[in-house]
Design an enzyme around this catalytic site. Structure first.
Site, mmCIF file in Angstrom:
data_model
loop_
_atom_site.group_PDB
_atom_site.id
_atom_site.type_symbol
_atom_site.label_atom_id
_atom_site.label_comp_id
_atom_site.label_asym_id
_atom_site.label_seq_id
_atom_site.Cartn_x
_atom_site.Cartn_y
_atom_site.Cartn_z
ATOM 1 N N PRO A 1 23.612 3.372 -34.560
ATOM 2 C CA PRO A 1 22.293 2.733 -34.672
ATOM 3 C C PRO A 1 22.356 1.217 -34.730
ATOM 4 O O PRO A 1 21.468 0.532 -34.219
ATOM 5 C CB PRO A 1 21.732 3.339 -35.967
ATOM 6 C CG PRO A 1 22.376 4.682 -36.068
ATOM 7 C CD PRO A 1 23.767 4.485 -35.524
ATOM 8 N N GLY B 1 26.023 -1.239 -30.630
ATOM 9 C CA GLY B 1 25.961 -0.790 -29.241
ATOM 10 C C GLY B 1 27.117 -1.384 -28.469
ATOM 11 O O GLY B 1 28.251 -0.915 -28.553
ATOM 12 N N ASP C 1 35.297 0.097 -18.459
ATOM 13 C CA ASP C 1 35.519 -0.227 -17.047
ATOM 14 C C ASP C 1 35.221 0.987 -16.169
ATOM 15 O O ASP C 1 34.516 0.889 -15.158
ATOM 16 C CB ASP C 1 36.957 -0.682 -16.821
ATOM 17 C CG ASP C 1 37.240 -2.048 -17.425
ATOM 18 O OD1 ASP C 1 36.271 -2.768 -17.744
ATOM 19 O OD2 ASP C 1 38.438 -2.387 -17.575
ATOM 20 N N GLU D 1 25.950 2.268 -20.562
ATOM 21 C CA GLU D 1 27.263 1.644 -20.345
ATOM 22 C C GLU D 1 27.180 0.125 -20.405
ATOM 23 O O GLU D 1 27.904 -0.583 -19.694
ATOM 24 C CB GLU D 1 27.863 2.091 -19.002
ATOM 25 C CG GLU D 1 28.249 3.558 -18.949
ATOM 26 C CD GLU D 1 29.368 3.933 -19.887
ATOM 27 O OE1 GLU D 1 30.138 3.039 -20.299
ATOM 28 O OE2 GLU D 1 29.471 5.118 -20.242
ATOM 29 N N THR E 1 23.934 -2.836 -21.106
ATOM 30 C CA THR E 1 22.783 -3.284 -20.329
ATOM 31 C C THR E 1 23.214 -4.299 -19.276
ATOM 32 O O THR E 1 24.300 -4.880 -19.355
ATOM 33 C CB THR E 1 21.732 -3.941 -21.231
ATOM 34 O OG1 THR E 1 22.287 -5.155 -21.774
ATOM 35 C CG2 THR E 1 21.309 -3.027 -22.366
#
Length: 390
Positions: A137, A140, A250, A376, A378
């Site tokens: 939460p 990220g 990647d 994955e 932004t």
């Protein structure tokens, strides 16, 4: 998706023949198994687990991994071409393939020989479906902010894990989770990875998120409440979890980029076919520059996005330095997903009012494309990665 042999396999070689056969199989499965089911499963929000098993049985869930463990031994460029084909018919299934292939990476790349022999064959064959638990939460793209903690109980030989993971794809349907957790220290140096079975007491997937699109692939939080994971399920060395995450990022960005190319290609083909048959003022609307130029731009951008993805995949296959691959993967993800958003939006525009209703798939593709600009990392994060590489 084109039928071209990926660069690096000269026409007429055994490898080129194998790749052509593989791509042909992917197209056949996409047309016969995916296309007929996508509308029904998306409308119900049902996860196509049996379909994933089918893809596993034919070898599509382990393409970039060693043959000795049941993988396909293919270059990443070939795997991404297959992923593009699947995404052009059903994005959620392509996403599930990408998610699962990524979930195999920590064990395949960093696991011990004993760990690989024990678990990897069932993972690559699709008998075990996986997921990665990285985001939280409050964490990220900043992996160093992960708070989920694992305490080693040496007497019992287990790690006791507490924390909450957010935005976990396959939550609730996965058979195992790669849990990125803090085993000591602050920042990225204190992270490790545990391969936790889904039926571990204390591992609790939450209610699936109510998403804009990709309804047939569940995404949810996973709560770990004193979950006891055997110490022999530590993947790689303790405290080296960030290195594993970097490799995942990647490969994950390249997977998303390939899915975006497949989605954009589908939108281009559908809009072009519609425009050729839609008549106004006694002629097909492709005769009008406003439509024809829109399609021309879409075609050019899709081809450019595909080229960026293939170039980055070749860099990965050739073993170029991590920093080079990271920047190239970020560029491919940024450009391809922006292209998918534009292509699907323009496809809706070409269809006009018909593009806005669910009788045609372009409105769904437009909603799905938005997701690809976010997951994955932004596209704003991709720009940060690219800028730092310059």
């Amino acid at each position: 998706m084109t039928g071209r042999t990926p660069q690096g396999a000269p026409p007429g070689t055994a490898e080129a023949t194998e790749v052509r056969d593989l791509l042909s199989l992917a197209r056949e499965l996409a047309d016969k198994e995916l296309s007929p089911l996508v509308d029904e499963f998306e409308a119900r929000g049902s996860f196509p687990r049996d379909l994933l098993r089918t893809l596993g049985r034919v070898g599509l869930l382990g393409l970039p991994y060693p043959v000795e463990y049941g993988g396909g031994g293919q270059r990443y460029e070939v795997y991404l071409s297959v992923l593009e084909t699947l995404a052009s018919r059903w994005l959620a299934v392509a996403q599930s393939v990408n998610i699962h292939v990524l979930s195999c990476y920590p064990l395949a790349r960093w696991g011990s020989p004993e760990q690989r022999s024990r678990w990897l064959p069932d993972m690559l064959g699709g008998d075990l479906l996986g997921a990665n638990c990285i985001s939280e939460p409050a964490a990220g793209s900043d992996v160093g902010a992960i708070a989920c903690a694992a305490r080693l109980d040496e007497a019992a030989g287990v790690y006791v894990v507490d924390g909450t993971k957010a935005w976990t794809s396959h939550a609730g349907v996965a058979d195992y989770y790669n849990v990125f957790c803090r085993t000591g220290g602050e920042g990225v140096r204190g992270l490790s990875v545990l391969l936790a079975p889904a039926d571990t007491p204390g591992v609790s997937p939450q209610r699936p998120e109510r998403k804009m699109g990709v309804q047939s692939s569940p995404t949810a939080s996973v709560v770990l409440d004193a979950a006891r994971v055997s110490a022999d399920r530590l993947i790689g060395r303790r405290g080296k979890g960030f290195l594993i995450a970097a490799g995942l990022f990647d490969r994950g960005r390249l997977g998303i980029a390939s899915c975006a190319v497949g989605l954009a290609q589908a939108a281009l083909e559908y809009a072009t076919a519609y425009a050729r048959h839609r008549r106004q003022f006694d002629r097909p609307i492709t005769d009008f520059q406003g439509v024809a130029f829109l399609l021309a731009d879409m075609s050019t951008e899709v081809a450019a996005a595909r080229a960026l993805v293939r170039e980055a995949a070749r860099a990965l296959d050739e073993g170029q330095p991590d920093g080079v691959v990271t920047a190239m993967a970020a560029r491919a993800k940024l450009f391809a997903t922006d292209v998918a958003m534009r292509a699907t939006t323009d496809a809706v525009q070409v269809l006009g009012a018909y593009g806005y209703v669910r009788d045609h798939p372009v409105e769904r593709w437009m909603r799905e494309a938005k997701l690809l600009q976010i997951i994955e990392g932004t596209n704003q994060i991709q720009r940060v990665v690219i800028a730092r590489s310059l």
